[in-house]
Design a protein around this motif. Structure first.
Motif, PDB file in Angstrom:
ATOM      1  N   SER A  17      -7.810  24.193 -11.203  1.00 37.01           N
ATOM      2  CA  SER A  17      -6.883  23.243 -11.808  1.00 37.01           C
ATOM      3  C   SER A  17      -6.793  21.980 -10.955  1.00 37.01           C
ATOM      4  N   ALA A  18      -6.617  20.852 -11.609  1.00 36.43           N
ATOM      5  CA  ALA A  18      -6.398  19.590 -10.900  1.00 36.43           C
ATOM      6  C   ALA A  18      -4.922  19.179 -10.968  1.00 36.43           C
ATOM      7  N   ASP A  19      -4.078  20.051 -11.497  1.00 39.15           N
ATOM      8  CA  ASP A  19      -2.664  19.716 -11.694  1.00 39.15           C
ATOM      9  C   ASP A  19      -1.930  19.401 -10.393  1.00 39.15           C
ATOM     10  N   ASN A  20      -2.301  20.049  -9.287  1.00 45.99           N
ATOM     11  CA  ASN A  20      -1.606  19.803  -8.023  1.00 45.99           C
ATOM     12  C   ASN A  20      -2.499  19.034  -7.042  1.00 45.99           C
ATOM     13  N   CYS A  21      -3.418  18.233  -7.572  1.00 48.66           N
ATOM     14  CA  CYS A  21      -4.363  17.479  -6.745  1.00 48.66           C
ATOM     15  C   CYS A  21      -3.622  16.433  -5.904  1.00 48.66           C
ATOM     16  N   THR A  22      -3.819  16.495  -4.594  1.00 48.45           N
ATOM     17  CA  THR A  22      -3.140  15.549  -3.717  1.00 48.45           C
ATOM     18  C   THR A  22      -3.740  14.147  -3.818  1.00 48.45           C
ATOM     19  N   ILE A  23      -5.001  14.032  -4.230  1.00 45.76           N
ATOM     20  CA  ILE A  23      -5.572  12.698  -4.460  1.00 45.76           C
ATOM     21  C   ILE A  23      -4.864  12.058  -5.647  1.00 45.76           C
ATOM     22  N   GLY A  24      -4.690  12.806  -6.728  1.00 44.47           N
ATOM     23  CA  GLY A  24      -3.964  12.288  -7.890  1.00 44.47           C
ATOM     24  C   GLY A  24      -2.531  11.913  -7.540  1.00 44.47           C
ATOM     25  N   ARG A  25      -1.883  12.748  -6.747  1.00 42.85           N
ATOM     26  CA  ARG A  25      -0.507  12.448  -6.338  1.00 42.85           C
ATOM     27  C   ARG A  25      -0.458  11.196  -5.468  1.00 42.85           C
ATOM     28  N   ALA A  26      -1.409  11.073  -4.530  1.00 44.22           N
ATOM     29  CA  ALA A  26      -1.446   9.888  -3.658  1.00 44.22           C
ATOM     30  C   ALA A  26      -1.670   8.628  -4.493  1.00 44.22           C
ATOM     31  N   MET A  27      -2.545   8.711  -5.483  1.00 48.69           N
ATOM     32  CA  MET A  27      -2.814   7.535  -6.303  1.00 48.69           C
ATOM     33  C   MET A  27      -1.611   7.185  -7.172  1.00 48.69           C
ATOM     34  N   GLY A  28      -0.756   8.157  -7.467  1.00 51.16           N
ATOM     35  CA  GLY A  28       0.492   7.864  -8.160  1.00 51.16           C
ATOM     36  C   GLY A  28       1.401   6.954  -7.335  1.00 51.16           C
ATOM     37  N   VAL A  29       1.281   7.033  -6.028  1.00 45.25           N
ATOM     38  CA  VAL A  29       2.047   6.167  -5.129  1.00 45.25           C
ATOM     39  C   VAL A  29       1.256   4.907  -4.784  1.00 45.25           C
ATOM     40  N   LEU A  30      -0.028   5.050  -4.522  1.00 45.41           N
ATOM     41  CA  LEU A  30      -0.828   3.969  -3.951  1.00 45.41           C
ATOM     42  C   LEU A  30      -1.766   3.276  -4.934  1.00 45.41           C
ATOM     43  N   GLY A  31      -1.915   3.810  -6.134  1.00 41.51           N
ATOM     44  CA  GLY A  31      -2.981   3.371  -7.023  1.00 41.51           C
ATOM     45  C   GLY A  31      -2.777   2.069  -7.758  1.00 41.51           C
ATOM     46  N   GLU A  32      -1.601   1.521  -7.770  1.00 45.44           N
ATOM     47  CA  GLU A  32      -1.375   0.259  -8.473  1.00 45.44           C
ATOM     48  C   GLU A  32      -1.995  -0.881  -7.676  1.00 45.44           C
ATOM     49  N   ARG A  33      -2.539  -1.854  -8.362  1.00 46.37           N
ATOM     50  CA  ARG A  33      -3.313  -2.933  -7.744  1.00 46.37           C
ATOM     51  C   ARG A  33      -2.637  -3.592  -6.538  1.00 46.37           C
ATOM     52  N   TRP A  34      -1.354  -3.852  -6.622  1.00 50.35           N
ATOM     53  CA  TRP A  34      -0.680  -4.642  -5.585  1.00 50.35           C
ATOM     54  C   TRP A  34      -0.190  -3.818  -4.398  1.00 50.35           C
ATOM     55  N   THR A  35      -0.245  -2.498  -4.485  1.00 49.96           N
ATOM     56  CA  THR A  35       0.332  -1.670  -3.424  1.00 49.96           C
ATOM     57  C   THR A  35      -0.309  -1.944  -2.074  1.00 49.96           C
ATOM     58  N   PHE A  36      -1.640  -1.938  -2.010  1.00 52.71           N
ATOM     59  CA  PHE A  36      -2.285  -2.157  -0.715  1.00 52.71           C
ATOM     60  C   PHE A  36      -2.183  -3.609  -0.267  1.00 52.71           C
ATOM     61  N   VAL A  37      -1.984  -4.528  -1.196  1.00 52.14           N
ATOM     62  CA  VAL A  37      -1.734  -5.912  -0.798  1.00 52.14           C
ATOM     63  C   VAL A  37      -0.377  -5.982  -0.085  1.00 52.14           C
ATOM     64  N   VAL A  38       0.624  -5.314  -0.632  1.00 48.08           N
ATOM     65  CA  VAL A  38       1.938  -5.261   0.014  1.00 48.08           C
ATOM     66  C   VAL A  38       1.816  -4.582   1.378  1.00 48.08           C
ATOM     67  N   LEU A  39       1.119  -3.456   1.432  1.00 45.41           N
ATOM     68  CA  LEU A  39       0.949  -2.762   2.715  1.00 45.41           C
ATOM     69  C   LEU A  39       0.186  -3.621   3.719  1.00 45.41           C
ATOM     70  N   ARG A  40      -0.824  -4.335   3.250  1.00 48.54           N
ATOM     71  CA  ARG A  40      -1.567  -5.244   4.146  1.00 48.54           C
ATOM     72  C   ARG A  40      -0.604  -6.233   4.792  1.00 48.54           C
ATOM     73  N   GLU A  41       0.295  -6.787   3.988  1.00 47.81           N
ATOM     74  CA  GLU A  41       1.249  -7.760   4.507  1.00 47.81           C
ATOM     75  C   GLU A  41       2.154  -7.137   5.567  1.00 47.81           C
ATOM     76  N   VAL A  42       2.676  -5.956   5.280  1.00 45.50           N
ATOM     77  CA  VAL A  42       3.571  -5.301   6.235  1.00 45.50           C
ATOM     78  C   VAL A  42       2.809  -4.945   7.516  1.00 45.50           C
ATOM     79  N   PHE A  43       1.576  -4.443   7.389  1.00 50.59           N
ATOM     80  CA  PHE A  43       0.766  -4.162   8.583  1.00 50.59           C
ATOM     81  C   PHE A  43       0.490  -5.435   9.375  1.00 50.59           C
ATOM     82  N   ASN A  44       0.438  -6.572   8.695  1.00 49.98           N
ATOM     83  CA  ASN A  44       0.210  -7.853   9.374  1.00 49.98           C
ATOM     84  C   ASN A  44       1.496  -8.480   9.905  1.00 49.98           C
ATOM     85  N   GLY A  45       2.617  -7.774   9.772  1.00 52.31           N
ATOM     86  CA  GLY A  45       3.882  -8.267  10.311  1.00 52.31           C
ATOM     87  C   GLY A  45       4.698  -9.094   9.334  1.00 52.31           C
ATOM     88  N   ILE A  46       4.260  -9.222   8.098  1.00 55.92           N
ATOM     89  CA  ILE A  46       5.021  -9.941   7.065  1.00 55.92           C
ATOM     90  C   ILE A  46       5.967  -8.922   6.448  1.00 55.92           C
TER      91      ILE A  46
END
Length: 166
Positions: A17-46
């Motif tokens: 089953s893929a129902d409890n897939c942690t990759i799918g769960r992670a993408m539910g948090v991180l998969g939207e286009r702007w998420t890593f752009v926001v994280l990039r900014e915070v990692f850069n001190g913004i």
């Protein structure tokens, strides 16, 4: 003999089953286009909303939504601040859960640098604070062996695997 006549082996993963897939769960948090752009900014001190909005061009509603999700998921936390004569506001800071995404950010940057950088090279590099050498994401097994060819990595059922219902 034509290959169409040979039986095609079915992937073993089809039994699970893929129902409890942690990759799918992670993408539910991180998969939207702007998420890593926001994280990039915070990692850069913004850390402030308006600085992020102006620097990235993300519209207010999307940025508000991304920040709220990252706070709700425990990737960021809010810290209050107040400029003299202004209303209280918040900065967004990484939690330990957020810092654990740094390797993912470096891996995404490595991929982008390899395939999408301008001819003169990437706009930013990641360097080791102690020696100034560039940092890259690398695969290694738990025994410490470097994995140089990703074809040497195979999926295997983990302790949380569930069989698929027929």
């Amino acid at each position: 003999m034509p290959t169409a006549d040979l039986p095609v082996p079915r992937p073993a993963a089809l039994a699970f089953s893929a129902d409890n897939c942690t990759i799918g769960r992670a993408m539910g948090v991180l998969g939207e286009r702007w998420t890593f752009v926001v994280l990039r900014e915070v990692f850069n001190g913004i850390r402030r909303f308006e600085d992020m909005r102006v620097r990235t061009g993300i519209n207010r509603q999307v940025l508000t939504s991304r920040l709220a999700l990252l706070v709700e998921q425990g990737v960021l936390h809010k810290v209050a601040y107040q400029e003299p004569g202004s209303r209280p506001r918040h900065e967004y800071r990484l939690t330990d859960k957020g810092f654990d995404l740094y390797g993912v950010l470096v891996a995404v940057a490595d991929w982008g640098d390899r395939y999408l950088a301008d001819p003169e090279g990437p706009p930013i590099t990641f360097v080791h604070r102690d020696c100034d050498a560039q940092v890259h994401a690398r695969l290694a097994c738990e025994a410490g062996h470097p994995v140089d060819d990703v074809r040497d990595v195979v999926p295997a059922p983990g302790p949380g695997v569930h069989l698929r219902e027929a």
